[in-house]
Structures are given as C-alpha cells and as structure tokens.
Scaffold this active site. Structure first.
Site, PDB file in Angstrom:
ATOM      1  N   SER A  59       7.370   9.370  11.955  1.00 54.20           N
ATOM      2  CA  SER A  59       6.274   9.078  11.042  1.00 54.20           C
ATOM      3  C   SER A  59       6.726   9.235   9.602  1.00 54.20           C
ATOM      4  O   SER A  59       7.202  10.303   9.197  1.00 54.20           O
ATOM      5  CB  SER A  59       5.106  10.035  11.328  1.00 54.20           C
ATOM      6  OG  SER A  59       4.275  10.129  10.199  1.00 54.20           O
ATOM      7  N   LYS A  86      -4.654   6.052  14.554  1.00 55.36           N
ATOM      8  CA  LYS A  86      -4.677   5.317  13.288  1.00 55.36           C
ATOM      9  C   LYS A  86      -6.116   5.271  12.747  1.00 55.36           C
ATOM     10  O   LYS A  86      -6.944   6.069  13.143  1.00 55.36           O
ATOM     11  CB  LYS A  86      -4.081   3.919  13.494  1.00 55.36           C
ATOM     12  CG  LYS A  86      -2.578   3.955  13.732  1.00 55.36           C
ATOM     13  CD  LYS A  86      -1.873   4.452  12.476  1.00 55.36           C
ATOM     14  CE  LYS A  86      -0.421   4.751  12.674  1.00 55.36           C
ATOM     15  NZ  LYS A  86       0.197   5.358  11.489  1.00 55.36           N
ATOM     16  N   ASP A 145       1.739  -0.815  12.110  1.00 59.27           N
ATOM     17  CA  ASP A 145       0.595  -1.377  11.387  1.00 59.27           C
ATOM     18  C   ASP A 145       0.323  -2.837  11.764  1.00 59.27           C
ATOM     19  O   ASP A 145      -0.762  -3.358  11.496  1.00 59.27           O
ATOM     20  CB  ASP A 145       0.838  -1.297   9.873  1.00 59.27           C
ATOM     21  CG  ASP A 145       0.746   0.138   9.376  1.00 59.27           C
ATOM     22  OD1 ASP A 145       0.204   0.991  10.109  1.00 59.27           O
ATOM     23  OD2 ASP A 145       1.224   0.406   8.259  1.00 59.27           O
ATOM     24  N   LYS A 161       0.837  -1.208   0.000  1.00 60.72           N
ATOM     25  CA  LYS A 161       0.000   0.000   0.000  1.00 60.72           C
ATOM     26  C   LYS A 161       0.870   1.255   0.000  1.00 60.72           C
ATOM     27  O   LYS A 161       0.637   2.185  -0.777  1.00 60.72           O
ATOM     28  CB  LYS A 161      -0.902  -0.032   1.240  1.00 60.72           C
ATOM     29  CG  LYS A 161      -1.878   1.112   1.349  1.00 60.72           C
ATOM     30  CD  LYS A 161      -3.133   0.670   2.044  1.00 60.72           C
ATOM     31  CE  LYS A 161      -3.036   0.705   3.549  1.00 60.72           C
ATOM     32  NZ  LYS A 161      -3.281   2.051   4.110  1.00 60.72           N
ATOM     33  N   GLY A 176      -4.786   8.051   5.404  1.00 63.33           N
ATOM     34  CA  GLY A 176      -3.941   9.080   6.008  1.00 63.33           C
ATOM     35  C   GLY A 176      -2.712   9.335   5.147  1.00 63.33           C
ATOM     36  O   GLY A 176      -2.270  10.477   4.985  1.00 63.33           O
ATOM     37  N   ARG A 229      -7.419  -3.174   9.554  1.00 66.24           N
ATOM     38  CA  ARG A 229      -6.477  -4.069  10.249  1.00 66.24           C
ATOM     39  C   ARG A 229      -7.134  -4.731  11.471  1.00 66.24           C
ATOM     40  O   ARG A 229      -6.733  -5.818  11.880  1.00 66.24           O
ATOM     41  CB  ARG A 229      -5.207  -3.331  10.634  1.00 66.24           C
ATOM     42  CG  ARG A 229      -4.467  -2.820   9.381  1.00 66.24           C
ATOM     43  CD  ARG A 229      -3.015  -2.548   9.610  1.00 66.24           C
ATOM     44  NE  ARG A 229      -2.491  -1.680   8.562  1.00 66.24           N
ATOM     45  CZ  ARG A 229      -2.094  -2.090   7.357  1.00 66.24           C
ATOM     46  NH1 ARG A 229      -2.157  -3.361   7.025  1.00 66.24           N
ATOM     47  NH2 ARG A 229      -1.643  -1.229   6.462  1.00 66.24           N
ATOM     48  N   GLN A 244       4.811   9.311   7.150  1.00 67.65           N
ATOM     49  CA  GLN A 244       3.892  10.215   6.445  1.00 67.65           C
ATOM     50  C   GLN A 244       4.362  11.652   6.594  1.00 67.65           C
ATOM     51  O   GLN A 244       4.381  12.422   5.633  1.00 67.65           O
ATOM     52  CB  GLN A 244       2.474  10.044   6.989  1.00 67.65           C
ATOM     53  CG  GLN A 244       1.926   8.648   6.694  1.00 67.65           C
ATOM     54  CD  GLN A 244       0.537   8.422   7.252  1.00 67.65           C
ATOM     55  OE1 GLN A 244      -0.002   9.267   7.959  1.00 67.65           O
ATOM     56  NE2 GLN A 244      -0.045   7.280   6.945  1.00 67.65           N
TER      57      GLN A 244
HETATM   58  C1  S3P Z   1       2.603   4.863   6.127  1.00 67.12           C
HETATM   59  C2  S3P Z   1       3.166   5.233   7.311  1.00 67.12           C
HETATM   60  C3  S3P Z   1       2.652   4.822   8.635  1.00 67.12           C
HETATM   61  C4  S3P Z   1       1.669   3.662   8.515  1.00 67.12           C
HETATM   62  C5  S3P Z   1       0.712   3.830   7.395  1.00 67.12           C
HETATM   63  C6  S3P Z   1       1.446   3.956   6.065  1.00 67.12           C
HETATM   64  C7  S3P Z   1       3.206   5.352   4.877  1.00 67.12           C
HETATM   65  O1  S3P Z   1       2.006   5.926   9.224  1.00 67.12           O
HETATM   66  O2  S3P Z   1       0.979   3.511   9.734  1.00 67.12           O
HETATM   67  O3  S3P Z   1      -0.154   2.717   7.316  1.00 67.12           O
HETATM   68  O4  S3P Z   1       2.901   4.811   3.799  1.00 67.12           O
HETATM   69  O5  S3P Z   1       4.005   6.300   4.944  1.00 67.12           O
HETATM   70  P1  S3P Z   1       2.858   7.006  10.083  1.00 67.12           P
HETATM   71  O6  S3P Z   1       3.982   7.382   9.231  1.00 67.12           O
HETATM   72  O7  S3P Z   1       1.975   8.159  10.332  1.00 67.12           O
HETATM   73  O8  S3P Z   1       3.240   6.299  11.336  1.00 67.12           O
END
Ligand code: S3P
Length: 429
Positions: free
Chosen positions: A167, A343, A316, A24, A94, A388, A169
């Site tokens: 993070s 989450k 995750d 993903k 997110g 999940r 993200q």
């Molecule tokens: C992700 C980063 C994670 C993860 C999410 C996917 C990504 O979140 O929990 O399912 O693809 O960058 P965080 O970076 O906010 O922890």
C-alpha cells in the site's frame, strides 16, 4: 440525491482529452510535502477535487499560507507547523488521512483527523499500528482503527518495518514519519506500490534509497527540503474510464494527453491491451515522473482475462476494468484482490451487484470475482458513495444507457467528468 442518466452513444467517437483531472495522488502529496520545505512551493494544475482541496485546507490549518489562482497554487510553509484550532477534515480521502497521520505523528501538538461517513468506516490500523510501534501517540474509535483519530505528536524512533500490505498510503505514512525519526529507517513491501512519494521527496532533496535487498532506506534530512516546482500531470486512473469507453464502443478512439506514465500507474492500460484494445504510449517529458500521451482505440471484441498479480498497480482501475470484462468474450477472473473490500466502498460487492443489475453473470470470492461477458443492459445503479463505481457504470451506460444514483462523489476526484462524457453522449443530470 444527484442522479445522472447516460444515453447510449449514437455514433462512434474520437475524443481528445486535454483536460482529464489532474493526478489525485500527486496533488495530495503536493499539499503535504510543501510543508517539509522552508520556501514556497509552486504547483500548477493542482486537482481541484474535494479530496485534494481538503488536503490543501489542512496544510493551511497547520500554518501554511496558500495562494490560489485557479489550479495554480503557491504554498508558503510556516517556520514551524502549528497546532490547529479545529479538527482536520480529510473528507472522503484515505490518502489524506493516512499520509497526514504519518506526517503529524512526529510534530509537536495535538491533531484530530476526521472524514465523511465512508472514511470514518475505513481501517486506519494499517498506519496506526506501525506508527505506534515507533512511539506515536494515536487514538480513535475501536482502539485507534477508526477515525476520528487523535494524534499527540511525539519524538519518533527509527524503524525497520516490513509491511503486510502493498500500500502506497502505508508506505508514504511511514516514510513521512521516518523523515522525523532520530536516524535512518527502513521499509519493505512485497510489490512496489505507487512510488510518487519517493520520487517527489527525492526531487526535493531527501535521501530515500531502494537498496538491492528490497529495503527502502529513509534518511532524516539535516535541513528543510527544497520546495516543489511541479505541473501535476493528468491522472491515469481518471483517464482510464475513457480508455474503457474506447475499448468497448466499436470504432472509438481516445487520446489522453499529459498523463503520468509511471509504470506503477498504467498497468490497467496494459491489461486492457492484453484483452484486445489497441494502445500506444508516447513519453515527452520526465520531471519527477515520466509524462506523455496514451492513445486507446477499439480493435474488435475484447477477450476475457485472469488477473492475480500486480494487484496494487490495478487497485483503482479494477471497477472500470470489470466493465471491460463484462463486455469481453468468456469468463474473466480477479484474485488476490481483497484490498478492494476496504476502498471507498466494498468494491467487490458494489461492482458485482451493479453488474448483476445489468444482467451480467458474476461469482463472488473473498479475494476477488469472476465475470462472464455478455450484454450490459440499462439499469439503475447506486454509486454507494464511491466515485469510481459511479464513473465505471457511466461507461457501461454507453452501450444501452444507465441511470447512476448518488453521483456527487464524482467531485472528489474528477469534477469535470460529466462534461467530458457529454462530448460523446447525452447525459441528463
Ligand atoms: C493511493 C494509494 C492507493 C490508491 C489510492 C491512492 C495513494 O491506496 O488506492 O486511491 O495516493 O497513495 P493503497 O495504497 O491503500 O492501496
């Protein structure tokens, strides 16, 4: 509301998973990063889940031409990203919303990012605040913390930002913004979070260098990046549900093929190994990331474990790991995991209330929990709209059965999950 009734496994199984959902995180990035080139990107095995298809749709709303044959996609970027004539809907993702914030903050135009009722409750300040500090104009409910978010693209200043959260993200949003800043920017995190963004952008020719002092140096490219040419590997977080199945059903074994073996993504397998499962890894290629197979087999009753480090590498998988903890001998502890509360659901609450319904003893802490292993009884579990949670409790159902309510969310990340599960037990939907 869609419901699934999982029957207990009748006999042990050996499952060879060649079609675990595509990763993903990498699929989202394929849709977005192809916009940074001036030539078509070729992507094979793109995840056809709702979350990543939303990211792909947004790429086309921004002017890309997307041609899709099954999971094979060619994305031809526009010469200049265009202002879309409608809102950009990230659905439940997110990752989609936070990364697009960083990507669009420096693009001329006005962009509205929205999502489903769950995403509209998740905190966006973690990206909005640092982006505003470098000149981004972003607003939304609660002063920009909650979507819908409205972005008016601006010239961005270079930055030096030390993130208070580990993070990927946040890091990725800031890297994407840094690529459009006037000069070099620097980003630091306490623990390396998943690093697909750095690996993929480097593969496209960007200069993103991790310095010895831990600061990541991001240089704005002088010309458009090279296109992507990638086969997305299987998602280790999706494969992990079946890894837990192998670890809790006596005599079982599961092969997960062509999965990313990126160390920031397979820590949960290492934890399961420490709990007593037998696990072997075989790398067979390295393109953007190491890719290979993981073989998990039952090796006796699991033992309890304490987890307090590397939480970002496990975030995750903690719901599925919690099912393993509920089957283990002794009391397991998770701490420093307050991120679980923001989450797709508050995963501390959704995991513990689910386990309590199954007769398992738990203790809740602000930043984690304790689980005392026992017998997981059949129960009815509501997914809380969290994919999940639905898939983790489906695995728990292999022992004595389980009814999972509100399973539509599974389509966000793993549309063929119940097909694979049906290979090892009876599933009524
Ligand atoms: C992700 C980063 C994670 C993860 C999410 C996917 C990504 O979140 O929990 O399912 O693809 O960058 P965080 O970076 O906010 O922890």
């Amino acid at each position: 509301m869609k419901t699934a009734a999982i029957a207990p496994v009748q006999k042990t199984f050996k499952l060879i998973c060649k079609d675990i959902a595509a990763d993903k995180s990498i699929s989202h990035r394929c849709a977005m990063f192809s916009l940074l080139s001036d030539r078509p990107s070729h992507i094979r095995n793109f995840l056809l889940g709702e979350d990543t298809l939303n990211s792909l749709k947004i790429a086309s709303q921004l002017g890309a031409n997307v041609e899709r044959k099954g999971s094979e996609i060619t994305i031809t970027p526009p010469a200049k990203l265009s202002e879309p004539d409608d809102v950009l809907d990230c659905g439940n993702a997110g990752t989609g919303m936070r990364l697009y914030c960083g990507l669009l903050a420096g693009v001329e135009g006005s962009f509205v990012l929205t999502g489903d009722k769950y995403l509209r409750q998740r905190p966006m300040n973690r990206v909005v605040k640092p982006l505003r500090e470098i000149g981004a104009k972003i607003d939304g409910r609660e002063h920009g913390n909650l979507a819908p978010l409205c972005i008016r693209g601006q010239a961005l200043k270079p930055f030096r930002y030390e993130s208070p959260v580990d993070s990927a993200q946040v890091k990725s949003a800031l890297i994407l913004a840094g690529l459009r800043a006037e000069s070099k920017s620097y980003y630091k995190e306490a623990l390396l979070s998943r690093d697909h963004t750095e690996r993929m952008l480097r593969g496209m020719g960007a200069s993103i260098v991790l310095q010895e002092d831990g600061w990541l140096e991001i240089s704005p490219p002088k010309r458009p990046l090279n296109p992507l040419d990638i086969t997305v590997p299987a998602d280790p977080s999706s494969g992990f549900f079946f890894a837990v199945a192998a670890a809790i059903v006596p005599g079982a074994s599961v092969f997960i093929k062509n999965v990313t073996l990126n160390p920031t993504r397979i820590e949960a397998y290492k934890v399961l190994e420490r709990m007593g499962a037998k696990i072997a890894y075989e790398t067979h290629e390295d393109r953007y990331e190491p890719i290979g197979d993981i073989h998990i087999s039952y090796d006796g009753k699991l033992q309890a474990i304490s987890i307090e480090n590397h939480i970002a590498w496990l975030i995750d998988e903690l719901p599925a790991l919690s099912i393993a903890m509920a089957c283990a001998e002794g009391t397991s502890r998770v701490s420093n995991a307050q991120e679980l509360r923001v989450k797709e659901s508050d995963r501390i609450v959704s995991v513990l209330s689910g386990l309590n319904a199954c007769g398992i003893k738990t203790v809740e802490h602000e930043d984690g929990y304790e689980i005392t292993g026992g017998k997981i009884h059949a129960a009815t579990i509501n997914s809380c709209g969290d994919h999940r949670i639905a898939m983790s409790f489906a695995m728990a159902g292999l022992l004595e059965g389980m009814v999972i309510e509100d399973i539509a969310c599974v389509d966000t990340s793993f549309p063929n999950f119940f097909d694979i599960l049906s290979e090892i037990t009876k599933v009524d939907m």
